[in-house]
Structure formats: structure tokens, C-alpha cells
Design an enzyme around this catalytic site. Structure first.
Site, PDB file in Angstrom:
ATOM      1  N   LEU A  40       0.884  -1.167   0.000  1.00  0.00           N
ATOM      2  CA  LEU A  40       0.000   0.000   0.000  1.00  0.00           C
ATOM      3  C   LEU A  40       0.918   1.211   0.000  1.00  0.00           C
ATOM      4  O   LEU A  40       1.860   1.259   0.790  1.00  0.00           O
ATOM      5  CB  LEU A  40      -0.864   0.041   1.266  1.00  0.00           C
ATOM      6  CG  LEU A  40      -2.094  -0.849   1.342  1.00  0.00           C
ATOM      7  CD1 LEU A  40      -2.726  -0.756   2.724  1.00  0.00           C
ATOM      8  CD2 LEU A  40      -3.107  -0.474   0.272  1.00  0.00           C
ATOM      9  N   ASP A  41       0.667   2.173  -0.882  1.00  0.00           N
ATOM     10  CA  ASP A  41       1.531   3.352  -0.879  1.00  0.00           C
ATOM     11  C   ASP A  41       1.349   4.101   0.430  1.00  0.00           C
ATOM     12  O   ASP A  41       0.400   3.873   1.174  1.00  0.00           O
ATOM     13  CB  ASP A  41       1.283   4.235  -2.106  1.00  0.00           C
ATOM     14  CG  ASP A  41      -0.106   4.818  -2.155  1.00  0.00           C
ATOM     15  OD1 ASP A  41      -0.435   5.646  -1.284  1.00  0.00           O
ATOM     16  OD2 ASP A  41      -0.865   4.466  -3.068  1.00  0.00           O
ATOM     17  N   SER A  42       2.249   5.000   0.730  1.00  0.00           N
ATOM     18  CA  SER A  42       2.237   5.661   2.035  1.00  0.00           C
ATOM     19  C   SER A  42       0.980   6.479   2.264  1.00  0.00           C
ATOM     20  O   SER A  42       0.543   6.651   3.397  1.00  0.00           O
ATOM     21  CB  SER A  42       3.479   6.537   2.227  1.00  0.00           C
ATOM     22  OG  SER A  42       3.503   7.572   1.273  1.00  0.00           O
ATOM     23  N   ASP A  43       0.353   6.971   1.197  1.00  0.00           N
ATOM     24  CA  ASP A  43      -0.862   7.766   1.330  1.00  0.00           C
ATOM     25  C   ASP A  43      -2.123   6.922   1.448  1.00  0.00           C
ATOM     26  O   ASP A  43      -3.218   7.464   1.590  1.00  0.00           O
ATOM     27  CB  ASP A  43      -1.012   8.712   0.134  1.00  0.00           C
ATOM     28  CG  ASP A  43       0.071   9.780   0.119  1.00  0.00           C
ATOM     29  OD1 ASP A  43       0.636  10.060   1.188  1.00  0.00           O
ATOM     30  OD2 ASP A  43       0.339  10.319  -0.962  1.00  0.00           O
TER      31      ASP A  43
END
Length: 193
Positions: A40-43
Site C-alpha cells: 500500500l503506498d504511504s498515502d
């Protein structure tokens, strides 16, 4: 074999090595030898599975396995039927065309935790929640899909992988728990419309 479900908080990077400005998985999971099965990307927030078993990691992460991942995306604007149909039929993102998926507008989730920091509110531009279920998972795919049909994602939460649901697991942001790796949760994609 170990399988751990984590509710990854917003802003956390999907790696165990330290980062200068962001929290990493090591801040929340203290189990040695486990690695994320997918990213999952950081955002993005929500359900992330970690395991110490390479074969299980592949079964979870590889698109050819057709394991459904369900997301709630808060998007800018109000997607119409044509935008939803385009999402479902496959979106040309330039470097690839997404596989067919399921997409529908949902009511604002009342049991979703608040994001920290919150999404910036703009009275003149409505925000809508869309549930998107995909069986692939390329880099920033859901965000790219919603932007491609004219509705950029403001907040993205992965709520389920297979039949594992973050709410039935009872995980608040930053919490984790062991999941039986032999439990029948690895549901594959059903036939799409």
C-alpha cells in the site's frame, strides 16, 4: 508459517527499514522475518498482510491468483454511471489497461476511523465514496483509475483481501493480529459483469 493482518496507518511506508521522515512497518509489527504480501503506498491506509512464507506471499500478491482486494476510495466529485462503467470495464492507464473490476458508489462509511491529517474540506466540490474491488494491484492503481475517469482519489482505504475484512478483524489503525494461514479466506475473483 506466520500470517499477520495490519491496519496500516496513513503516512506509513510499506517497508521495515527506517525512514527519515515517515513511520515504517517496524513501528507497528515487532515480529522478525515477516514481509508484506503486496503493498500500500504511504498515502493509502488499511488492510495489509504480512507473512514469513514466500509461497503464501505470492498467492496473496500475484495478480494471476485473482485474489480480490476491496477498496473504499473517497473521490473528488460525484462519479456518474459512465465513469463507473469505464472503471468496471477496464481503464487504459497508458502503460497498461486494468482488468475488469467491480465499482459502485457507497454511502459515506460511518464506522471508518478519522484520517490524520484529515482530508481538506471544500464546500464547492463534493466528495463521494466509491467501493472498488480489483484482483490485480499495480503501483497506485486505484488512484490512477479514478483520476483517469475524472475523479481523483482524496482518501484510499483497503478494507478487505479475499474474505478477510478489516472491520471483522477489529483492527484500529496501527493494530495487528495473527490470522490462521489455513483459514478459508483466500477467495478468488468471481466472474465480472
Amino acid at each position: 508459517m506466520r500470517l499477520i493482518a495490519l491496519n496500516k496507518p496513513f503516512g506509513t511506508i510499506c517497508q521495515f527499514s527506517p525512514h527519515e521522515t515517515r513511520q515504517s512497518l517496524a513501528d507497528f509489527v515487532k515480529v522478525p522475518g515477516v514481509y508484506p504480501a503486496g503493498r500500500l503506498d504511504s498515502d493509502s491506509e488499511g488492510l495489509l498482510l504480512l507473512t514469513d512464507d514466500g509461497a503464501l506471499q505470492a498467492r496473496i500478491a500475484e495478480p494471476r491468483r485473482k485474489l480480490v482486494k476491496r477498496y473504499w476510495a473517497q473521490v473528488e466529485g460525484a462519479p456518474d454511471a459512465q465513469a463507473l462503467a469505464t472503471l468496471e470495464g477496464g481503464v487504459d492507464l497508458g502503460d497498461f489497461v486494468t482488468q475488469p473490476c467491480q465499482a459502485r458508489v457507497i454511502d459515506e462509511p460511518q464506522h471508518l476511523w478519522p484520517r490524520n491529517p484529515p482530508i481538506r474540506y471544500r464546500a464547492a466540490i463534493p466528495a463521494t465514496w466509491v467501493e472498488i474491488a480489483i484482483s490485480e494491484g499495480k503501483n497506485r492503481q486505484v488512484r490512477r483509475m479514478t483520476a483517469a475517469v475524472g475523479y481523483p482519489t482524496l482518501r484510499l482505504v483497503r478494507v478487505a483481501i479475499g474474505s478477510l475484512d478489516i472491520f471483522s478483524l477489529g483492527l484500529a489503525p496501527g493494530e495487528s493480529r495473527d490470522v490462521p494461514s489455513d483459514a478459508p479466506w483466500q477467495r478468488t475473483a468471481s466472474k465480472h459483469k
